[in-house]
Design a protein around this motif. Sequence first.
Motif, PDB file in Angstrom:
ATOM      1  N   GLY A 170       0.818  -1.204   0.000  1.00 45.51           N
ATOM      2  CA  GLY A 170       0.000   0.000   0.000  1.00 45.51           C
ATOM      3  C   GLY A 170       0.852   1.254   0.000  1.00 45.51           C
ATOM      4  O   GLY A 170       1.858   1.340   0.708  1.00 45.51           O
ATOM      5  N   LYS A 171       0.451   2.248  -0.782  1.00 46.26           N
ATOM      6  CA  LYS A 171       1.245   3.461  -0.934  1.00 46.26           C
ATOM      7  C   LYS A 171       1.353   4.267   0.350  1.00 46.26           C
ATOM      8  O   LYS A 171       2.376   4.892   0.623  1.00 46.26           O
ATOM      9  CB  LYS A 171       0.650   4.325  -2.050  1.00 46.26           C
ATOM     10  CG  LYS A 171       0.816   3.724  -3.439  1.00 46.26           C
ATOM     11  CD  LYS A 171       0.306   4.675  -4.504  1.00 46.26           C
ATOM     12  CE  LYS A 171       0.524   4.088  -5.892  1.00 46.26           C
ATOM     13  NZ  LYS A 171       0.041   4.995  -6.965  1.00 46.26           N
ATOM     14  N   SER A 207       3.968   2.720   2.614  1.00 48.95           N
ATOM     15  CA  SER A 207       5.256   2.824   1.953  1.00 48.95           C
ATOM     16  C   SER A 207       5.803   4.244   2.005  1.00 48.95           C
ATOM     17  O   SER A 207       6.999   4.460   2.200  1.00 48.95           O
ATOM     18  CB  SER A 207       5.126   2.365   0.498  1.00 48.95           C
ATOM     19  OG  SER A 207       6.353   2.438  -0.169  1.00 48.95           O
ATOM     20  N   ALA A 208       4.931   5.220   1.840  1.00 48.36           N
ATOM     21  CA  ALA A 208       5.368   6.622   1.865  1.00 48.36           C
ATOM     22  C   ALA A 208       5.985   6.985   3.203  1.00 48.36           C
ATOM     23  O   ALA A 208       6.996   7.706   3.272  1.00 48.36           O
ATOM     24  CB  ALA A 208       4.182   7.528   1.567  1.00 48.36           C
ATOM     25  N   LYS A 219       9.495   5.312   3.607  1.00 48.32           N
ATOM     26  CA  LYS A 219      10.587   5.885   2.813  1.00 48.32           C
ATOM     27  C   LYS A 219      11.353   6.955   3.579  1.00 48.32           C
ATOM     28  O   LYS A 219      12.559   7.138   3.371  1.00 48.32           O
ATOM     29  CB  LYS A 219      10.033   6.449   1.509  1.00 48.32           C
ATOM     30  CG  LYS A 219       9.517   5.364   0.563  1.00 48.32           C
ATOM     31  CD  LYS A 219       8.767   5.952  -0.620  1.00 48.32           C
ATOM     32  CE  LYS A 219       8.121   4.847  -1.445  1.00 48.32           C
ATOM     33  NZ  LYS A 219       7.279   5.388  -2.551  1.00 48.32           N
ATOM     34  N   ALA A 241      10.332   1.394  -5.409  1.00 50.15           N
ATOM     35  CA  ALA A 241       9.364   0.946  -4.407  1.00 50.15           C
ATOM     36  C   ALA A 241       8.226   0.222  -5.106  1.00 50.15           C
ATOM     37  O   ALA A 241       7.550   0.799  -5.961  1.00 50.15           O
ATOM     38  CB  ALA A 241       8.825   2.127  -3.614  1.00 50.15           C
ATOM     39  N   TYR A 242       8.062  -1.047  -4.793  1.00 52.85           N
ATOM     40  CA  TYR A 242       6.956  -1.834  -5.321  1.00 52.85           C
ATOM     41  C   TYR A 242       5.838  -1.821  -4.291  1.00 52.85           C
ATOM     42  O   TYR A 242       5.662  -2.766  -3.511  1.00 52.85           O
ATOM     43  CB  TYR A 242       7.429  -3.253  -5.652  1.00 52.85           C
ATOM     44  CG  TYR A 242       8.452  -3.270  -6.773  1.00 52.85           C
ATOM     45  CD1 TYR A 242       8.054  -3.108  -8.100  1.00 52.85           C
ATOM     46  CD2 TYR A 242       9.813  -3.395  -6.503  1.00 52.85           C
ATOM     47  CE1 TYR A 242       8.985  -3.102  -9.139  1.00 52.85           C
ATOM     48  CE2 TYR A 242      10.751  -3.383  -7.527  1.00 52.85           C
ATOM     49  CZ  TYR A 242      10.323  -3.235  -8.841  1.00 52.85           C
ATOM     50  OH  TYR A 242      11.242  -3.203  -9.870  1.00 52.85           O
ATOM     51  N   ASP A 243       5.083  -0.719  -4.279  1.00 51.71           N
ATOM     52  CA  ASP A 243       4.059  -0.532  -3.260  1.00 51.71           C
ATOM     53  C   ASP A 243       2.996  -1.615  -3.308  1.00 51.71           C
ATOM     54  O   ASP A 243       2.398  -1.962  -2.288  1.00 51.71           O
ATOM     55  CB  ASP A 243       3.395   0.841  -3.432  1.00 51.71           C
ATOM     56  CG  ASP A 243       4.373   1.984  -3.226  1.00 51.71           C
ATOM     57  OD1 ASP A 243       5.356   1.805  -2.482  1.00 51.71           O
ATOM     58  OD2 ASP A 243       4.156   3.065  -3.819  1.00 51.71           O
ATOM     59  N   GLN A 244       2.751  -2.169  -4.507  1.00 51.61           N
ATOM     60  CA  GLN A 244       1.700  -3.172  -4.643  1.00 51.61           C
ATOM     61  C   GLN A 244       1.997  -4.451  -3.874  1.00 51.61           C
ATOM     62  O   GLN A 244       1.097  -5.205  -3.529  1.00 51.61           O
ATOM     63  CB  GLN A 244       1.432  -3.478  -6.117  1.00 51.61           C
ATOM     64  CG  GLN A 244       2.610  -4.016  -6.918  1.00 51.61           C
ATOM     65  CD  GLN A 244       3.473  -2.939  -7.535  1.00 51.61           C
ATOM     66  OE1 GLN A 244       4.062  -2.150  -6.818  1.00 51.61           O
ATOM     67  NE2 GLN A 244       3.545  -2.923  -8.861  1.00 51.61           N
TER      68      GLN A 244
END
Length: 518
Positions: free
Chosen positions: A66-67, A70-71, A74, A87-90
């Motif tokens: 999920g973005k 992940s955000a 980072k 970044a492979y957020d999926q």
Amino acid sequence: MTPHRTPRSRRTVALSAGMATVAALAFLPGTASATSADVLGAKAAVPAVTEAAGTPLSYVVNVRPGKGNSAKVKKAVRRAGGTIVQAYDQIGVIVVHSSNDAFAKTMRGVKGVQSAGATRTAPLPAQSTKDVGTPKALTGAQAEAASAAAVAGEDPLQPLQWDLPAIKADQAHEKTLGSRKVTVAVLDTGVDDTHPDLAPNFDREASVNCVTGKPDTADGAWRPSAEESPHGTHVAGEIAAAKNGVGVTGVAPSVKVSGIKVSTTAGFFYTESVVCGFVWAAEHGVDVTNNSYYTDPWMFNCKDDPDQKALVDAIVRASRYAERKGAVNVAAAGNSNYDLAADSIHDTTSPNDTTPVPRDIDPGECLDAPTQLPGVVTVASTGAKGLKSSFSNYGHGVVDIAAPGGDSTAYQKPAPPATSGLILGPVPGGKWGYMAGTSMASPHVAGVAALIKSTHPKASAQRIKSLLASQADAAACTDPYDINGDGKVDAVCEGGKNYNGFYGVGIADALDAVTKKK
């Protein structure tokens, strides 16, 4: 397929030559073919790193997909001295470079990080390593004789392909050559799409270079350079070499094939590359992936090691994502004659990018990735006599299915007009050559899976795996297994005729793939 106990190339040895001097590769028995979290919400202090403190390495950091999450992660990555590559957020995998020796340990202590680890032990870039082997040339006269023996409808070198009738692919081709709507992705050393046996079926849109862990879509980025292994090109040809009056014929000669380059120039298949490859395949309509390698630098990744655990976590996320998107993931079992169901294996090759440290591992806890991962179809190799190849790994409950991968001609000699017990296929530069290994067995199964998808276009990945299993030709254990005839047992097969450690559910059947409706 059967549940698992939960190609670095598989170390086939390659040499290419022109059509008039097709080369054979001596197979080598016993050789193996292979670091972010919510610091704001937690108010956890992550020390800022202001300068490079150690060896520059690549890492994967695994978080909840999920973005949003992940955000937040980072920020922690950057504070810990990491530079985000992709970044492979999926799937919740972040690829990072860092010179902070404590980067992985620091990230594992941050709230929200599920695992983190270094993907290599050698500094960026990887140190060089090479395939080795002894060439065994096929004379021009022999190549001409093969062409003369070809009957109507056969490509000129097809008489040397004993592996096609071994899985009834020649009979399957009388029914269909496969569908142009099906694509098989070759995650490997790169594919030479200019080769005359591959150009007609190459899927450019599904091809990419993933070596850095970030997709490179530049034209031709998926091709191997002159100094790189021909492995991926050979594998691609086994799957989908066109039936076009040139060279050899693939198992599914009308399906499309794509090249996803996941091997460094030095020949290493690192986690970030493999993750990128699976995600790319998932998002570009790929129906089958072929994985004839193990992920470097560890032949087996142990769950009790935080770095190795992170690598497995990342690849599992990526391969499962590809399967959820409809891809069947097929992988080579390995070439060390290991029993992957044994209580213990003595691994002397890991890590293979610096100095190996011998260790005894439990293959039920320390996994060969992607070979032993959940959902992956694990393929053992057979030779021209239909027996387990002398080098092929095996294991009851681990091996799913078997297919031709070749063997020493001295052990398993094919019937004429075939002359070599190895597998013939294209190599870069418009040439052809022999290779052997479970690397060659896996693409045979990938090709059969492509034929099943061609026949059952609406079938899910799970359905295709089920059909692979139900259509396979049962093969009883070879007992005793004394492949070199020296009076000593070389491997012990466990299980019955319909399911055992040497052949899984049996030998893949291409004819049933195109004729059976259920």
